[in-house]
Design a protein around this motif. Structure first.
Motif, short mmCIF file in Angstrom:
data_model
loop_
_atom_site.label_atom_id
_atom_site.label_comp_id
_atom_site.label_asym_id
_atom_site.label_seq_id
_atom_site.Cartn_x
_atom_site.Cartn_y
_atom_site.Cartn_z
N GLY A 64 55.61 59.08 40.10
CA GLY A 64 56.07 59.26 41.47
C GLY A 64 54.97 59.33 42.51
N TYR A 65 53.72 59.26 42.08
CA TYR A 65 52.59 59.30 43.02
C TYR A 65 52.06 57.90 43.29
CZ TYR A 65 51.96 64.38 42.49
OH TYR A 65 52.13 65.73 42.51
N LEU A 66 51.59 57.70 44.49
CA LEU A 66 50.88 56.50 44.92
C LEU A 66 49.44 56.58 44.43
CD1 LEU A 66 49.90 54.27 47.05
CD2 LEU A 66 49.78 56.17 48.65
N VAL A 67 48.91 55.47 43.95
CA VAL A 67 47.48 55.35 43.63
C VAL A 67 47.04 54.01 44.21
CG1 VAL A 67 45.71 55.28 41.85
CG2 VAL A 67 47.76 56.68 41.50
N GLU A 68 46.27 54.08 45.29
CA GLU A 68 45.86 52.87 46.01
C GLU A 68 44.38 52.61 45.82
OE1 GLU A 68 46.01 49.57 48.68
OE2 GLU A 68 47.54 50.64 47.56
N GLY A 69 44.06 51.43 45.31
CA GLY A 69 42.67 51.03 45.20
C GLY A 69 41.98 51.52 43.94
N HIS A 70 40.67 51.54 43.99
CA HIS A 70 39.84 51.79 42.82
C HIS A 70 39.61 53.29 42.58
CE1 HIS A 70 38.88 47.55 42.03
NE2 HIS A 70 39.13 47.43 43.33
N VAL A 71 40.70 54.01 42.37
CA VAL A 71 40.66 55.45 42.13
C VAL A 71 40.20 55.69 40.68
CG1 VAL A 71 42.02 57.57 42.03
CG2 VAL A 71 42.52 55.85 43.80
N PRO B 131 34.93 49.85 47.31
CA PRO B 131 33.53 50.27 47.24
C PRO B 131 32.84 49.82 45.95
CG PRO B 131 35.03 52.18 47.29
CD PRO B 131 35.87 50.95 47.31
N MET B 132 31.65 49.28 46.12
CA MET B 132 30.85 48.85 44.97
C MET B 132 30.52 50.07 44.11
SD MET B 132 30.65 45.63 45.24
CE MET B 132 29.45 45.25 44.01
N GLY B 133 30.66 49.90 42.79
CA GLY B 133 30.37 50.98 41.86
C GLY B 133 31.58 51.80 41.49
N SER B 134 32.68 51.64 42.23
CA SER B 134 33.92 52.34 41.85
C SER B 134 34.51 51.63 40.63
CB SER B 134 34.91 52.35 43.03
OG SER B 134 35.28 51.04 43.40
N PRO B 135 35.42 52.28 39.89
CA PRO B 135 35.97 51.65 38.69
C PRO B 135 36.59 50.28 38.99
CG PRO B 135 36.59 53.95 38.76
CD PRO B 135 35.94 53.63 40.08
N GLY B 136 36.12 49.27 38.28
CA GLY B 136 36.57 47.90 38.50
C GLY B 136 35.67 47.13 39.44
N MET B 137 34.81 47.84 40.16
CA MET B 137 33.91 47.20 41.12
C MET B 137 32.44 47.36 40.70
SD MET B 137 35.61 45.63 43.46
CE MET B 137 34.30 45.35 44.63
#
Length: 146
Positions: A83-90, A114-120
């Motif tokens: 039920g929670y939103l997760v937007e982007g490279h959290v 952002p560079m260095g975030s998970p997936g980036m």
């Protein structure tokens, strides 16, 4: 008679074991079919114990609107978990924290990519970025800093 009792005990213990074992949280990820960093973020989630259902779509914006991503806080993919939103490279760590703390909020966002975030992860560059908690009024506040 012994075999029947033993079978019933075995069935009962299996039922209790499956009932007691917590299921891994399922995250539904809405993304463009052509996005490579979204797939890398999905790999990050799986490596951290999440079950992921990927949904390729040409209209990720529809999911952002449905889940309440504040304008200007979007990224390349949108997800939903419990039920929670997760937007982007959290990072998965913050999603686990969210699910443990269960705040009254829409969810988490990491705006942009952002560079260095998970997936980036690309080379040694690591941008500083914030993970924001979006309250039910749509107002983001800092939840974690990287």
């Amino acid at each position: 008679m012994k075999n029947i009792v033993a079978s019933l005990l075995l069935i009962g213990s299996l039922s209790l074991a499956s009932w007691a074992a917590p299921a891994s949280p399922v995250i539904d990820v809405y993304k463009s079919p052509a996005c490579g960093c979204c797939n890398k973020w999905i790999d990050h989630l799986k490596a951290n114990g999440f079950t992921v259902r990927g949904h390729d779509t040409d209209n990720v914006v529809q999911q952002k609107y449905r889940l309440g991503v504040p304008p200007g806080y979007g990224s390349c993919h949108t997800a939903e978990v419990n039920g929670y939103l997760v937007e982007g490279h959290v990072p998965a760590r913050e999603i686990k924290r969210l699910l443990k703390e269960k705040p009254k909020a829409r969810g988490l966002v990491v705006p942009a990519m952002p560079m260095g975030s998970p997936g980036m992860e690309q080379g040694s560059r690591k941008d500083h970025y914030d993970v924001l908690l979006v309250n039910n009024d749509g107002i983001p506040q800092t939840y974690a800093r990287y």
